[in-house]
Design an enzyme around this catalytic site. Sequence first.
Site, PDB file in Angstrom:
ATOM      1  N   GLU A   1     102.527  49.538 -71.117  1.00  0.00           N
ATOM      2  CA  GLU A   1     101.108  49.656 -71.440  1.00  0.00           C
ATOM      3  C   GLU A   1     100.851  49.884 -72.929  1.00  0.00           C
ATOM      4  O   GLU A   1      99.983  49.243 -73.519  1.00  0.00           O
ATOM      5  CB  GLU A   1     100.441  50.744 -70.591  1.00  0.00           C
ATOM      6  CG  GLU A   1     100.421  50.432 -69.088  1.00  0.00           C
ATOM      7  CD  GLU A   1      99.748  49.107 -68.741  1.00  0.00           C
ATOM      8  OE1 GLU A   1      99.062  48.527 -69.604  1.00  0.00           O
ATOM      9  OE2 GLU A   1      99.919  48.643 -67.592  1.00  0.00           O
TER      10      GLU A   1
ATOM     11  N   HIS B   1      95.121  41.024 -72.659  1.00  0.00           N
ATOM     12  CA  HIS B   1      96.010  42.126 -72.247  1.00  0.00           C
ATOM     13  C   HIS B   1      96.817  41.740 -71.000  1.00  0.00           C
ATOM     14  O   HIS B   1      98.045  41.844 -70.995  1.00  0.00           O
ATOM     15  CB  HIS B   1      95.157  43.370 -71.989  1.00  0.00           C
ATOM     16  CG  HIS B   1      95.929  44.565 -71.532  1.00  0.00           C
ATOM     17  ND1 HIS B   1      96.339  45.549 -72.398  1.00  0.00           N
ATOM     18  CD2 HIS B   1      96.383  44.929 -70.303  1.00  0.00           C
ATOM     19  CE1 HIS B   1      97.010  46.472 -71.724  1.00  0.00           C
ATOM     20  NE2 HIS B   1      97.037  46.127 -70.446  1.00  0.00           N
ATOM     21  N   GLU B   2      96.123  41.281 -69.977  1.00  0.00           N
ATOM     22  CA  GLU B   2      96.835  40.949 -68.732  1.00  0.00           C
ATOM     23  C   GLU B   2      97.782  39.777 -68.953  1.00  0.00           C
ATOM     24  O   GLU B   2      98.895  39.760 -68.439  1.00  0.00           O
ATOM     25  CB  GLU B   2      95.843  40.634 -67.603  1.00  0.00           C
ATOM     26  CG  GLU B   2      94.807  41.715 -67.324  1.00  0.00           C
ATOM     27  CD  GLU B   2      95.358  43.125 -67.201  1.00  0.00           C
ATOM     28  OE1 GLU B   2      96.525  43.282 -66.770  1.00  0.00           O
ATOM     29  OE2 GLU B   2      94.649  44.085 -67.558  1.00  0.00           O
TER      30      GLU B   2
ATOM     31  N   ASN C   1      99.456  40.969 -62.034  1.00  0.00           N
ATOM     32  CA  ASN C   1     100.363  40.385 -61.040  1.00  0.00           C
ATOM     33  C   ASN C   1     100.914  39.041 -61.521  1.00  0.00           C
ATOM     34  O   ASN C   1     100.179  38.216 -62.045  1.00  0.00           O
ATOM     35  CB  ASN C   1      99.624  40.156 -59.727  1.00  0.00           C
ATOM     36  CG  ASN C   1      98.761  41.329 -59.338  1.00  0.00           C
ATOM     37  OD1 ASN C   1      99.269  42.415 -59.131  1.00  0.00           O
ATOM     38  ND2 ASN C   1      97.453  41.116 -59.296  1.00  0.00           N
TER      39      ASN C   1
ATOM     40  N   GLU D   1     100.060  47.950 -57.975  1.00  0.00           N
ATOM     41  CA  GLU D   1     100.459  48.954 -58.950  1.00  0.00           C
ATOM     42  C   GLU D   1      99.632  50.219 -58.694  1.00  0.00           C
ATOM     43  O   GLU D   1      98.424  50.109 -58.475  1.00  0.00           O
ATOM     44  CB  GLU D   1     100.207  48.479 -60.383  1.00  0.00           C
ATOM     45  CG  GLU D   1     100.781  49.452 -61.397  1.00  0.00           C
ATOM     46  CD  GLU D   1     100.580  49.024 -62.864  1.00  0.00           C
ATOM     47  OE1 GLU D   1      99.924  47.998 -63.129  1.00  0.00           O
ATOM     48  OE2 GLU D   1     101.115  49.736 -63.716  1.00  0.00           O
TER      49      GLU D   1
ATOM     50  N   HIS E   1     100.955  40.861 -70.622  1.00  0.00           N
ATOM     51  CA  HIS E   1     101.876  41.576 -69.729  1.00  0.00           C
ATOM     52  C   HIS E   1     102.941  40.638 -69.155  1.00  0.00           C
ATOM     53  O   HIS E   1     103.988  41.096 -68.696  1.00  0.00           O
ATOM     54  CB  HIS E   1     101.103  42.193 -68.560  1.00  0.00           C
ATOM     55  CG  HIS E   1     100.664  43.618 -68.778  1.00  0.00           C
ATOM     56  ND1 HIS E   1     101.496  44.587 -69.300  1.00  0.00           N
ATOM     57  CD2 HIS E   1      99.486  44.242 -68.498  1.00  0.00           C
ATOM     58  CE1 HIS E   1     100.837  45.751 -69.336  1.00  0.00           C
ATOM     59  NE2 HIS E   1      99.626  45.567 -68.870  1.00  0.00           N
TER      60      HIS E   1
ATOM     61  N   MET F   1      94.553  43.485 -63.329  1.00  0.00           N
ATOM     62  CA  MET F   1      95.948  43.707 -62.966  1.00  0.00           C
ATOM     63  C   MET F   1      96.781  42.449 -63.206  1.00  0.00           C
ATOM     64  O   MET F   1      96.387  41.350 -62.828  1.00  0.00           O
ATOM     65  CB  MET F   1      95.999  44.131 -61.487  1.00  0.00           C
ATOM     66  CG  MET F   1      97.389  44.366 -60.961  1.00  0.00           C
ATOM     67  SD  MET F   1      98.220  45.722 -61.858  1.00  0.00           S
ATOM     68  CE  MET F   1      99.908  45.175 -61.702  1.00  0.00           C
TER      69      MET F   1
ATOM     70  N   GLY G   1      90.380  47.949 -64.469  1.00  0.00           N
ATOM     71  CA  GLY G   1      89.831  46.783 -65.147  1.00  0.00           C
ATOM     72  C   GLY G   1      90.407  45.480 -64.626  1.00  0.00           C
ATOM     73  O   GLY G   1      89.679  44.564 -64.270  1.00  0.00           O
TER      74      GLY G   1
HETATM   75  N1  PHE Z   1      98.356  47.536 -65.113  1.00  0.00           N
HETATM   76  C1  PHE Z   1      96.949  47.372 -65.276  1.00  0.00           C
HETATM   77  C2  PHE Z   1      96.740  47.086 -66.756  1.00  0.00           C
HETATM   78  O1  PHE Z   1      96.753  47.930 -67.582  1.00  0.00           O
HETATM   79  C3  PHE Z   1      96.128  48.545 -64.935  1.00  0.00           C
HETATM   80  C4  PHE Z   1      96.124  48.936 -63.494  1.00  0.00           C
HETATM   81  C5  PHE Z   1      96.860  50.012 -63.078  1.00  0.00           C
HETATM   82  C6  PHE Z   1      95.388  48.221 -62.593  1.00  0.00           C
HETATM   83  C7  PHE Z   1      96.860  50.399 -61.765  1.00  0.00           C
HETATM   84  C8  PHE Z   1      95.383  48.601 -61.285  1.00  0.00           C
HETATM   85  C9  PHE Z   1      96.105  49.694 -60.868  1.00  0.00           C
HETATM   86  O2  PHE Z   1      96.630  46.005 -67.152  1.00  0.00           O
HETATM   87 ZN    ZN Z   2      98.131  46.981 -68.957  1.00  0.00          ZN
END
Ligand code: PHE
Ligand code: ZN
Length: 854
Positions: free
Chosen positions: A317, A294-295, A262, A126, A298, A260, A258
């Site tokens: 987000e 948070h992750e 995936n 990302e 997602h 990610m 912080g």
């Molecule tokens: N998507 C991640 C988050 O908010 C943040 C992120 C963005 C990490 C871009 C890496 C690169 O949880």
């Molecule tokens: Zn996020």
Amino acid sequence: MTSDAALTEAETFYLNDYTPFGFEVDSVELTFRLAPSATRVLSKIRFTPKPGATDLRFFLHGEKLKLISAKIDGTDATPDLTAEGLTCEVPETSFLWEAEVEIDPAGNTALEGLYMSGGMYCTQCEAEGFRKITYYPDRPDVMSIFTVRIEGDEEVLLSNGNPVSQSQGLAEWHDPWPKPAYLFALVAGDLVNHPDTFTTQSGKEVELNIWVRPGDEDKCAFGMEALKKSMTWDEEAYGREYDLDIFNIVAVDDFNMGAMENKGLNIFNSSCVLASPETSTDANFERIEAIIAHEYFHNWTGNRITCRDWFQLCLKEGLTVFRDAQFTSDMRSASVKRISDVIDLRARQFPEDQGPLSHPVRPEEFQEINNFYTATIYEKGAEIIGMLKRLVGDAAYRKAVDLYFDRHDGQACTIEDWLQVFEDSTGRDLAQFKRWYSQAGTPRLKVAESYEDGSYTLTFEQSTAATPGQPQKDPRVIPIALGLLNGNGDEVQPTTVLEMTEAKQSFTFDGLASKPVPSILREFSAPVILERATSSAERTFLLAHDSDLFNRWEAGNTLAREARIDMVLEGAAPDAAYLEALQKLVRDDSLDPAFRALVLQPPSQSDIAQTLYERGVTPDPQKIYDAAETLAQTLAQQLADSLPRLYAETTVEGAYSPDAASAGKRALNARVLTLLTRLDGGEQAARQYASADNMTQQYAALSWLLQAENGAAQSHAFFEQWRGDRLVMDKWFALQVALATPEKAAAVAKDLTRHELFTLKNPNRFRAVMGALAGNHAGFHHASGAGYQLLADNLIVLDSLNPQTTARMCTAFQTWKRYDADRQALIKMQLQRIKSTTGLSRDTNEMVSRILDA
Ligand code: PHE
Ligand code: ZN
């Protein structure tokens, strides 16, 4: 590696230019042959032209790739290559694209795409990192099913989805859920795991792992508990269950952000997952719990339903930040969480929204999307969800979100889709509410009141200053949560939500026995600046009596801010009424210690500067610093008699536990200790340092000793004790800069950049020193300009290694228009120096240009 600037002239992308990709991506098969500086990536991708597509040009993104071979349906293809990707003649029916490319993970210091960190391979895709791994339509609305084969000598080979086969030197993974390329991940390394399992509400058993480098395995237990709590919470609060057989988390030391999300393979900055009582503070524990949540959240808000394009970033987000805040409120104290979030919003989002980088929560143009992972998209994005929930009510909110999941599962969506489910399920028209997404800037809300014959009227007036590209603003929908108290402090009007829609609007309450005291914007029901001339007596009254804890804190916070401003502007003595009210509150055992700690926490110096600027006054950083010191000293003297007793009462005995109650007590204890240190020169802090068996107490003691300029011995001991622990060393670097006096801050930071353990290659270490410098308000803005120069020097060097982290750190300069002409000239000179650097990245160029354009 070449810098990004060599690739493109600053091209601007527009929301209005959106066109769907002309091809379906039916399936993706990737093979990785890992080698540190020559990894081969083989891709087999089936494309089918979409019937009726308007854009049938076959373009695949690709950057810094060495193309070895390309085939279409088994025959050599001859694509046209550019710095951004390739185009190629393709058949009019379904075809198989095969490519082999070579990449250099070991040379990848930008930490985007496939790179190496501490000997392990990991990825960050990302927003647009997948194009540095292979040629692909790297856009979030292209979703496909991935099968991944990894060939490497590492003991652990991970990718998204479920494992298909594992043997020595080889692993195969299959992800059954269609996903955009930005959610792709691969990890390979000699890692160890902290395993566990979770049974979902429908009875499915999920294997859980936290993967770390050997030596860190004793720092995983807390993160694992947080993960299981998050999984349970999402089932209970949103009815969302996990959807794969396995969920992996990996900790890496070198990471730009912080963490990610995936799919099935979350990758974390090690600072956001590794925790132990000896090495982590209470604040670290709380943050780790929130980021893991948070992750994990997602998985539904981001992965199962993703974004159509990067202009919609707040769709995932804002919503996910809102969800993690709800989770933290449920796990800990809701009002303490709300107060902390508002402090953070005002510290990071308000200055952004009122400065040169101001942008709508859904931007309509960008040059480099990496520059839009901002407090506005995340935190203001979450505030919008909170306002929506408040307007429609809890039950309607849940119904609308259920509809969102039902209707859009598996899709790449827009803010329009999100608002539509609320319109359809509640019958509300959200056209005006939508301005929160399209209009930048923080609204100001002026309040006037009148009382006559039992009838009380509040008149609100809203206005928003012009922001870059948006000279005119229209009135927004503002939910104003309000309560009324009588003179005894009893609530005569319980919380009600006023729905303001006009530029100027009045609300009347009848049948009152006397003129009430209003408690406005309870729980901070909208991200606005409230402007209301009120007496310090009324604020003291609310601080003592409001039933809304947020507004109690707000009353105290406003008193503190006004007292400091009077000291700065008029050389006034600290407000006696305020100090008295504070003393009472601090000793009030019926109040949550965490709450009392927050009331005792003074507004930051940057907050005072921002408030002065909002009032059209040029802030003087040194005077603001002096006022903060004087107020703290006065408070310490006033509380002198009760400090030793308070310190003893708030000392947590027994084995360390990171739970919210103990942490709250320790937070209050730390606030008491900082005052005590102003009186005893550090005696108590030195005792606490010597006996501390956890980082929270060790860190607090060291902080206050350094602040009293009496901690050299402890700082040295701390270094010797922890030099082998990267994350603790980050604290050591940061503390020295954060607590240096204004005259010394830049010099201390400069010395630390020459320390043997300093490196520009690790973003955490860079941020520890440079972030702390930017955060030391009076030090960074010292009239000499040494702080500005040191930061610029370091940004220029870092840019050639890591554009993303460089560009983010440029935000330290975003408030430059607040200050006097001399400081502005000094900052401008540094910004221009950065901008004129040869080969400057697109990331940093965009940031510096926008800041300079102010
Ligand atoms: N998507 C991640 C988050 O908010 C943040 C992120 C963005 C990490 C871009 C890496 C690169 O949880
Ligand atoms: Zn996020």
